[in-house]
Design a protein around this motif. Sequence first.
Motif, short mmCIF file in Angstrom:
data_model
loop_
_atom_site.label_atom_id
_atom_site.label_comp_id
_atom_site.label_asym_id
_atom_site.label_seq_id
_atom_site.Cartn_x
_atom_site.Cartn_y
_atom_site.Cartn_z
N UNK A 69 -45.59 89.60 -60.38
CA UNK A 69 -44.40 90.29 -59.90
C UNK A 69 -43.35 89.29 -59.40
N UNK A 70 -43.79 88.23 -58.72
CA UNK A 70 -42.84 87.20 -58.27
C UNK A 70 -42.15 86.54 -59.44
N UNK A 71 -42.91 86.31 -60.51
CA UNK A 71 -42.31 85.70 -61.71
C UNK A 71 -41.26 86.61 -62.31
N UNK A 72 -41.59 87.92 -62.42
CA UNK A 72 -40.63 88.87 -62.96
C UNK A 72 -39.39 88.99 -62.06
N UNK A 73 -39.61 88.92 -60.76
CA UNK A 73 -38.49 88.99 -59.83
C UNK A 73 -37.58 87.77 -59.99
N UNK A 74 -38.19 86.61 -60.18
CA UNK A 74 -37.39 85.40 -60.40
C UNK A 74 -36.60 85.49 -61.70
N UNK A 75 -37.27 86.01 -62.75
CA UNK A 75 -36.57 86.18 -64.02
C UNK A 75 -35.39 87.12 -63.87
N UNK A 134 -33.59 87.71 -61.22
CA UNK A 134 -32.50 87.06 -60.50
C UNK A 134 -31.76 86.07 -61.41
N UNK A 135 -32.53 85.35 -62.26
CA UNK A 135 -31.88 84.42 -63.17
C UNK A 135 -31.00 85.14 -64.19
N UNK A 136 -31.50 86.29 -64.67
CA UNK A 136 -30.70 87.07 -65.62
C UNK A 136 -29.44 87.58 -64.94
N UNK A 137 -29.53 87.98 -63.67
CA UNK A 137 -28.33 88.41 -62.94
C UNK A 137 -27.33 87.26 -62.82
N UNK A 138 -27.88 86.05 -62.56
CA UNK A 138 -26.97 84.89 -62.49
C UNK A 138 -26.29 84.66 -63.83
N UNK A 139 -27.08 84.79 -64.91
CA UNK A 139 -26.48 84.63 -66.24
C UNK A 139 -25.43 85.71 -66.51
N UNK A 140 -25.70 86.92 -66.06
CA UNK A 140 -24.73 88.01 -66.25
C UNK A 140 -23.44 87.72 -65.51
N UNK A 141 -23.57 87.19 -64.28
CA UNK A 141 -22.37 86.83 -63.52
C UNK A 141 -21.58 85.74 -64.24
N UNK A 142 -22.33 84.74 -64.73
CA UNK A 142 -21.66 83.68 -65.50
C UNK A 142 -20.96 84.25 -66.73
N UNK A 143 -21.61 85.20 -67.37
CA UNK A 143 -21.02 85.82 -68.55
C UNK A 143 -19.73 86.53 -68.21
N UNK A 144 -19.72 87.27 -67.07
CA UNK A 144 -18.48 87.95 -66.66
C UNK A 144 -17.37 86.95 -66.41
N UNK A 145 -17.71 85.84 -65.75
CA UNK A 145 -16.70 84.82 -65.49
C UNK A 145 -16.19 84.20 -66.79
N UNK A 146 -17.15 83.93 -67.71
CA UNK A 146 -16.74 83.36 -69.01
C UNK A 146 -15.82 84.33 -69.73
N UNK A 147 -16.20 85.63 -69.70
CA UNK A 147 -15.35 86.64 -70.37
C UNK A 147 -13.97 86.70 -69.72
N UNK A 191 -31.41 87.34 -73.22
CA UNK A 191 -32.14 87.23 -71.95
C UNK A 191 -32.51 88.61 -71.41
N UNK A 192 -31.60 89.56 -71.53
CA UNK A 192 -31.89 90.91 -71.05
C UNK A 192 -33.03 91.55 -71.85
N UNK A 193 -33.00 91.35 -73.17
CA UNK A 193 -34.10 91.89 -74.00
C UNK A 193 -35.44 91.26 -73.62
N UNK A 194 -35.41 89.97 -73.35
CA UNK A 194 -36.65 89.29 -72.96
C UNK A 194 -37.21 89.83 -71.66
N UNK A 195 -36.31 90.08 -70.69
CA UNK A 195 -36.76 90.63 -69.41
C UNK A 195 -37.34 92.02 -69.59
N UNK A 196 -36.70 92.85 -70.38
CA UNK A 196 -37.22 94.21 -70.62
C UNK A 196 -38.59 94.15 -71.27
N UNK A 197 -38.74 93.25 -72.25
CA UNK A 197 -40.03 93.12 -72.93
C UNK A 197 -41.11 92.66 -71.95
N UNK A 198 -40.78 91.70 -71.08
CA UNK A 198 -41.76 91.21 -70.11
C UNK A 198 -42.17 92.31 -69.14
#
Length: 808
Positions: free
Chosen positions: A209-215, A217-230, A277-284
């Motif tokens: 569960x800790x691993x999934x929680x870390x993943x 949070x990382x995906x959220x960080x990537x999403x924020x970066x994506x919004x900024x890039x957009x 990354x989002x698909x990977x998290x859903x699969x995990x």
Amino acid sequence: MAATELRGVVGPGPAAIAAPGGGGGGAGPPMVGGGGAGGRGDSGPSSGIAPGTVAAVAAGGPGPGAGGVAAAGSAPAPAAGGSGAGGSGSAREGWLFKWTNYIKGYQRRWFVLSNGLLSYYRSKAEMRHTCRGTINLATANITVEDSCNFIISNGGAQTYHLKASSEVERQRWVTALELAKAKAVKMLAESDESGDEESVSQTDKTELQNTLRTLSSKVEDLSTCNDLIAKHGTALQRSLSELESLRLPAESNEKIKQVNERATLFRITSNAMINACRDFLVLAQTHSKKWQKSLQYERDQRIRLEETLEQLAKQHNHLERAFRGATVLPANAPGGAASGKGQCCSGKGDVSDEDDENEFFDAPEIITMPENLGHKRTGSNISGASSDISLDEQYKHQLEETKKEKRTRIPYKPNYSLNLWSIMKNCIGKELSKIPMPVNFNEPLSMLQRLTEDLEYHELLDRAAKCENSLEQLCYVAAFTVSSYSTTVFRTSKPFNPLLGETFELDRLEENGYRSLCEQVSHHPPAAAHHAESKNGWTLRQEIKITSKFRGKYLSIMPLGSIHCIFHATGHHYTWKKVTTTVHNIIVGKLWIDQSGEIDIVNHKTGDKCNLKFVPYSYFSRDIARKVTGEVTDPSGKVHFALLGTWDEKMECFKVQPVIGENGGDARQRGHEAEESRVMLWKRNPLPKNAENMYYFSELALTLNAWEAGTAPTDSRLRPDQRLMENGRWDEANAEKQRLEEKQRLSRKKREAEAMKATEDGTPYDPYKALWFERKKDPVTKELTHIYRGGYWECKEKQDWSSCPDIF
């Protein structure tokens, strides 16, 4: 491409981007490390993304704005019939020609190399739904035959004979296969090590569960970066559009358009990365529960096994202490009935260690016996028991007694499934001794040991040696000849092909008065020499060459060579040859064996003959199955004895006395008179208990592969693949068998190179010579054969095996 056309690509649906060097839409060759259906460009919600690449495959249906853009400067797809490689070159796909059978020959197939696996399909389009075969390179051998041909084999039932369109193409494939194999072996070793670590560590749900929680949070960080890039990308495109509206030279406008297009591509790539990354998290998250259940199940299984092993260890310790307490009790212990019981139990202490069932059946009796005698024996007071013999001396005595006893059982045959037709379909018309076969078809005995089984009914030759009448002696020799086939009636498995120089000894001089030695004297064609001598007055020798042909429905085995039997007292020298053995229902139905043909046994001193006829089985015949008939005649052709029986049960003979016929001529003896003179020559011994689980071995066969001290290092008992197969470890036996065969091939190539070099230099070169047998002309049959030269038993007595080759 204009910026206005590219803006519509970025939408809510995931986009498909091809990496530089690949074809668009995932249709190019698979990337290094790619896996799953996504590596082949299959569409669907389960399509994966190859790790380490920028390729993303469309996961949903064609949504708004869905599409694919090829990166600038992408490499062209390989030409039809060619093959491409990605990354380091260890992944590859393309057309190759694969050997199918003698009717169709080589057929073009589409091969895909990925993740250490080589798979093939009938066409490239078939990759989406049907795989025709896969071979794991981690355990495979890659052999180059000639300029275009090469072979991939895993030592078992899978062997691919492949042909490339050119020598360059073949070399590319072999290089890619070797790289993939090295990588697969390395990954396999790492997975084994990591598996050991995981079994020791206590991974639980909280870690997952800790691993999934870390993943997350990382995906959220990537999403924020994506919004900024957009956001910044939109501002950048707006600024570029404003620049286009300005009056600038034409060259500047063209540069601004290129920058605009690249900014759009950068934005699309960022969106694709976030979607992956989002698909990977859903699969995990989806599979985490399954992983947790599997992990918990494995833990429970391990705990149960540990508890079972602990209980078995305690029981074993308890039995061992009780057994030791029973063996050191004095024979004159007080108590009449208990004393007798103690003697019985102490006698059972000499039971062979391999007979585990007897020890467990005797355990309750041994455990209760000390209590009845009033002596409480434990592990701490065994050494203080009143006995004149120390415990170590008793164990030495038990081991000596155990050596004299012969084993009565072997590990039961495992029930492994095998696709027989997939292996045998390419063997039609071939010499089976030249085809590498898995141990699944074998029995844990070599051909040398099977030859030694001819001596199971050696007492027939002992009785023949005592006969004063040569014709009666010939009857017993004929019965001995037939008896050698009785062990084959249920033995449908093939013995191991001996390695060149392999030997097998059977020393029964003390128990039965004879000793025997076999040696493999030739490999192609396979030939074995056999020499047995008895202190009861006879010598048996033979050289047998086995040829076999697979005909589709049946397998024919034709032994070539003569068998010699010499009786020392009279000098009678008999020779004969073996008949053809046929194994029926190779493909469909239950396997069964038949013997057919004729045997002529000739006494070269007196001229007496015996003709034996093995009647082949027929559905339309009313005769008994496996019937054998024979007649013993003198040099003039007059019949003295008639033989009748079956080669799997018994042989009888009766004396033929001519009577005067009605017209004054001689006639055969009447039937009722013949019955009175009928003599039972031979009857088959019953099979051991549970023989059907032990390859239908006879009592003698069960002892042949038992380990014995002092044998030559080339003895069949020391053959590792045969020993592994007997112990039920068939996968390891197949790998070991492949290693031994490869070692034998290298030795043969070395001898051939030495012979060629000697021919070129003009120096004399001696071909391969057997160690214990000498090839020379037989004085009786005038055939070239191998005859025992002597020296083996003397070397065994001295334990001097310096002349033996290293074959294992």
